[in-house]
Motif scaffolding. Structure first.
Motif, short mmCIF file in Angstrom:
data_model
loop_
_atom_site.label_atom_id
_atom_site.label_comp_id
_atom_site.label_asym_id
_atom_site.label_seq_id
_atom_site.Cartn_x
_atom_site.Cartn_y
_atom_site.Cartn_z
N VAL A 336 0.84 -1.19 0.00
CA VAL A 336 0.00 0.00 0.00
C VAL A 336 0.87 1.25 0.00
N SER A 337 0.32 2.34 -0.49
CA SER A 337 0.99 3.65 -0.45
C SER A 337 0.06 4.62 0.27
N LEU A 338 0.55 5.24 1.34
CA LEU A 338 -0.27 6.14 2.16
C LEU A 338 0.26 7.56 2.06
N THR A 339 -0.65 8.52 2.08
CA THR A 339 -0.28 9.93 2.05
C THR A 339 -0.89 10.63 3.26
N TYR A 340 -0.06 11.30 4.03
CA TYR A 340 -0.51 12.09 5.17
C TYR A 340 -0.25 13.57 4.90
N PRO A 341 -1.21 14.46 5.18
CA PRO A 341 -0.95 15.89 5.01
C PRO A 341 0.05 16.39 6.04
N SER A 342 0.85 17.38 5.67
CA SER A 342 1.85 17.91 6.60
C SER A 342 2.17 19.37 6.28
N ARG A 343 1.14 20.19 6.24
CA ARG A 343 1.36 21.62 6.03
C ARG A 343 1.56 22.27 7.41
N PHE A 344 2.79 22.54 7.74
CA PHE A 344 3.11 23.07 9.06
C PHE A 344 4.09 24.24 8.93
N MET A 345 4.19 25.02 9.99
CA MET A 345 5.24 26.03 10.10
C MET A 345 6.41 25.41 10.86
N LEU A 346 7.57 25.42 10.24
CA LEU A 346 8.77 24.92 10.93
C LEU A 346 9.40 26.06 11.71
N VAL A 347 9.52 25.85 13.01
CA VAL A 347 10.21 26.80 13.88
C VAL A 347 11.38 26.05 14.51
N ALA A 348 12.58 26.51 14.25
CA ALA A 348 13.77 25.83 14.75
C ALA A 348 14.57 26.79 15.61
N ALA A 349 15.36 26.22 16.53
CA ALA A 349 16.22 27.02 17.40
C ALA A 349 17.54 26.28 17.57
N MET A 350 18.61 27.04 17.66
CA MET A 350 19.92 26.43 17.86
C MET A 350 20.86 27.44 18.48
N ASN A 351 21.92 26.92 19.10
CA ASN A 351 22.97 27.77 19.63
C ASN A 351 23.90 28.18 18.49
N PRO A 352 24.62 29.28 18.64
CA PRO A 352 25.52 29.71 17.56
C PRO A 352 26.81 28.91 17.49
N CYS A 353 27.09 28.10 18.51
CA CYS A 353 28.33 27.32 18.55
C CYS A 353 28.17 26.23 19.60
N PRO A 354 29.13 25.30 19.72
CA PRO A 354 28.99 24.22 20.71
C PRO A 354 28.82 24.71 22.14
N CYS A 355 29.56 25.74 22.55
CA CYS A 355 29.42 26.23 23.93
C CYS A 355 28.21 27.13 24.08
N CYS A 365 33.08 33.15 24.43
CA CYS A 365 33.00 31.89 23.71
C CYS A 365 34.33 31.17 23.81
N THR A 366 34.30 29.87 24.05
CA THR A 366 35.52 29.07 24.19
C THR A 366 35.78 28.20 22.96
N CYS A 367 35.02 28.40 21.88
CA CYS A 367 35.13 27.55 20.70
C CYS A 367 36.09 28.16 19.68
N ALA A 368 36.86 27.31 19.04
CA ALA A 368 37.71 27.75 17.95
C ALA A 368 36.84 28.02 16.71
N PRO A 369 37.31 28.89 15.79
CA PRO A 369 36.52 29.19 14.59
C PRO A 369 36.12 27.94 13.81
N GLN A 370 37.03 26.95 13.75
CA GLN A 370 36.70 25.73 13.01
C GLN A 370 35.56 24.97 13.69
N GLN A 371 35.52 25.00 15.03
CA GLN A 371 34.44 24.33 15.74
C GLN A 371 33.09 25.00 15.45
N VAL A 372 33.12 26.33 15.40
CA VAL A 372 31.88 27.06 15.11
C VAL A 372 31.36 26.70 13.73
N GLN A 373 32.25 26.68 12.73
CA GLN A 373 31.83 26.36 11.38
C GLN A 373 31.33 24.93 11.27
#
Length: 520
Positions: A336-355, A365-373
């Motif tokens: 079988v093949s099933l279709t579910y609707p999924s019209r949503f607003m994606l809201v995401a959050a994240m830190n700018p670096c590991p620390c 900030c204690t992170c090196a530039p390479q860690q941030v990237q």
């Protein structure tokens, strides 16, 4: 003797009728269940026989044949227990009258003591029964609330098999369930999380207002404790109220997922889903041995919040591309093949670096530039392109925290958002594929997003310096159109374009990093 009972099965978020033919005839005792029964349906025999015996009904040793039609469609789930039991009793002549049997659909799982247990998908099953012209539906009492959402059908709830047999015989009545949908919507209109509680962060509130007005996806980047989660939780409160059709479609998904029942019968407010970072791709978009809707479908017509975006597994994030673009999820299996609707607003959050403190003026900030990237690189460019607004959320200042004045309430912001959505509704008419500015196609952009010479020059400079992709260019135009709609729906001005460009902070950061690398 042959008896016929109507049951139902759920496929995707819709249901279809299943006719159960029960033939109880003389001959060597035997039991045959045919019609592609799967899993729990195959095991129904032992539950049904024990339930009938413990309910006081005697089934003579006969040749019993049960057929589930249409026979070429797999049947899954335990909701067939009740109609199979009723069919066997009627076919064996254990019921004094079966006059009511033809008018009702039967669904329910049976316990060994004859008690009825709740099932998934009561709402789509009730809709299917109404569309087929049945007088009503009989189901477990736990499920009557969601089934009663459907107007024009008699919903009867029961707790035991014996009650249902007596009802079908006409010797006892089952309670009829009705629902006041207007009261449900009124009760759901109160805002649980209010923007008035948020201190400071005025530019982020403005970005969320723009996102809500155009149904745009948004990413908030900031240090821990800056209020990203608090702001996201308040976004559903400024979205336009659900229409009944939207509420019905959303409720069908939650019903199929087994998230309704008891006192909750209708999803009258926009969903807010917040899955953990350890979720699998199947948990996010749906799937499994017996496919179920995932978080993107449970967030349909609402908000999907992914906190700590960079901590999600990359393969999990990449499966978001199709639901974001197509507003639906298609799960293909061998049968079988099933279709579910999924019209949503994606809201995401994240830190700018590991620390978490890169760019923070209060903590180092204690992170090196390479860690941030590397950290920012955990979220792929194609996914970022599908997020319309990138907003920096700085740490809250003390003077904002200590301010005793309440911020602007959600009701006021919702009023502006609703007016902007009405402008968009008038613009797009009854088109089913475009509900807001975020859903515009390339043709719509040419028709509705014309900008003057000043805005054109500003956008050309931004694209050249920031290296925006074609998709990001279209995102900026959509955001500018939404900002103009918040101002009344007039032409897109240079100020609207300028504000829209400011909501692409990660593009600016990437351009600055590239320039620094070239200079080094």
């Amino acid at each position: 003797m042959l008896a016929t009972v109507t049951a139902g099965a759920v496929l995707g978020i819709d249901a279809f009728l299943v006719t159960i033919e029960a033939d109880v005839s003389s001959g060597l005792p035997a039991f045959f269940l045919v019609g592609l029964p799967q899993g729990a349906v195959k095991e129904a025999r032992e539950r049904i026989i024990a339930a009938m015996g413990n309910s006081g009904y005697y089934l003579p040793p006969r040749r019993i044949t049960l057929n589930l039609a249409p026979a070429d469609v797999p049947k899954q789930g335990s909701a067939f227990d009740l109609p199979l039991a009723v069919g066997m009793l009627a076919g064996a002549g254990q019921m004094r009258s079966i006059d009511r049997l033809a008018g009702y659909m039967m669904v329910g799982e049976l316990g060994l003591d004859g008690a009825l247990r709740p099932v998934r998908g009561a709402l789509p099953l009730a809709i299917a029964a109404k569309q087929a012209g049945f007088a009503g539906i009989v189901l477990p009492g736990h499920n009557v609330g969601e089934a009663a959402v459907v107007d024009g059908i008699d919903v009867r709830g029961a707790t035991t098999l014996k009650e249902i047999v007596r009802f079908l015989e006409g010797s006892e009545e089952l309670p009829q369930t009705t629902l006041d949908r207007d009261a449900l919507f009124r009760a759901a209109s109160a805002v649980e999380h209010d923007f008035a509680d948020v201190k400071g962060q005025e530019h982020v509130k403005r970005a969320l207002e723009v996102a809500a007005a155009g149904a745009h996806n948004i990413l908030m980047v900031g240090p821990p404790g800056s209020g990203k989660t608090m702001l996201a939780q308040r976004l559903p409160g400024i979205l336009p109220p659900l229409t009944f059709d939207e509420a019905l479609e959303t409720t069908k998904i939650h019903s199929v997922a087994g998230l309704l029942g008891g006192t909750k019968s209708l999803v009258a407010t926009r969903p807010f889903r917040n899955p953990h970072t350890t979720i699998s791709d199947a948990g996010l978009i749906g799937g499994g041995p017996h496919p179920r809707p995932g978080e993107v479908s449970l967030a349909h017509n609402g908000v999907l919040f992914l906190d700590e975006l960079a901590e999600f597994r990359r393969n999990v994030l990449e499966v978001l591309r199709q639901p974001i673009e197509d507003a639906k999820v298609t799960l293909s299996r061998a049968a079988v093949s099933l279709t579910y609707p999924s019209r949503f607003m994606l809201v995401a959050a994240m830190n700018p670096c590991p620390c978490g403190h890169h760019g923070d003026t209060q903590r180092r900030c204690t992170c090196a530039p390479q860690q941030v990237q590397r950290y920012l690189g955990r979220v792929s460019g194609p996914l970022l392109d599908r997020i319309d607004l990138h907003v920096e959320v700085p740490a809250v200042r003390y003077r904002d925290l200590s301010d005793r004045r309440a911020g602007e309430p959600s009701d006021s912001i919702r009023a502006r958002v609703t007016r902007a959505r009405e402008v968009q509704r008038a613009r797009f008419g009854d088109r089913g594929d475009v509900h807001a500015n975020a859903h515009m196609t390339a043709r719509d952009l040419r028709e509705h997003c014309a900008i003057g010479d000043g805005g054109e020059a500003l956008l050309r400079t931004a694209i050249t310096r920031l290296g925006l992709s074609a998709r990001a260019y279209h995102r900026v135009l959509k955001i500018a159109r939404t900002i103009a709609d918040l101002d009344g729906g007039g032409d897109i001005s240079t100020a609207h374009v300028s504000e829209a460009i400011q909501y692409r902070s990660l593009d600016r950061a990437s351009a600055a990093a590239a320039a620094a690398a070239a200079a080094g």
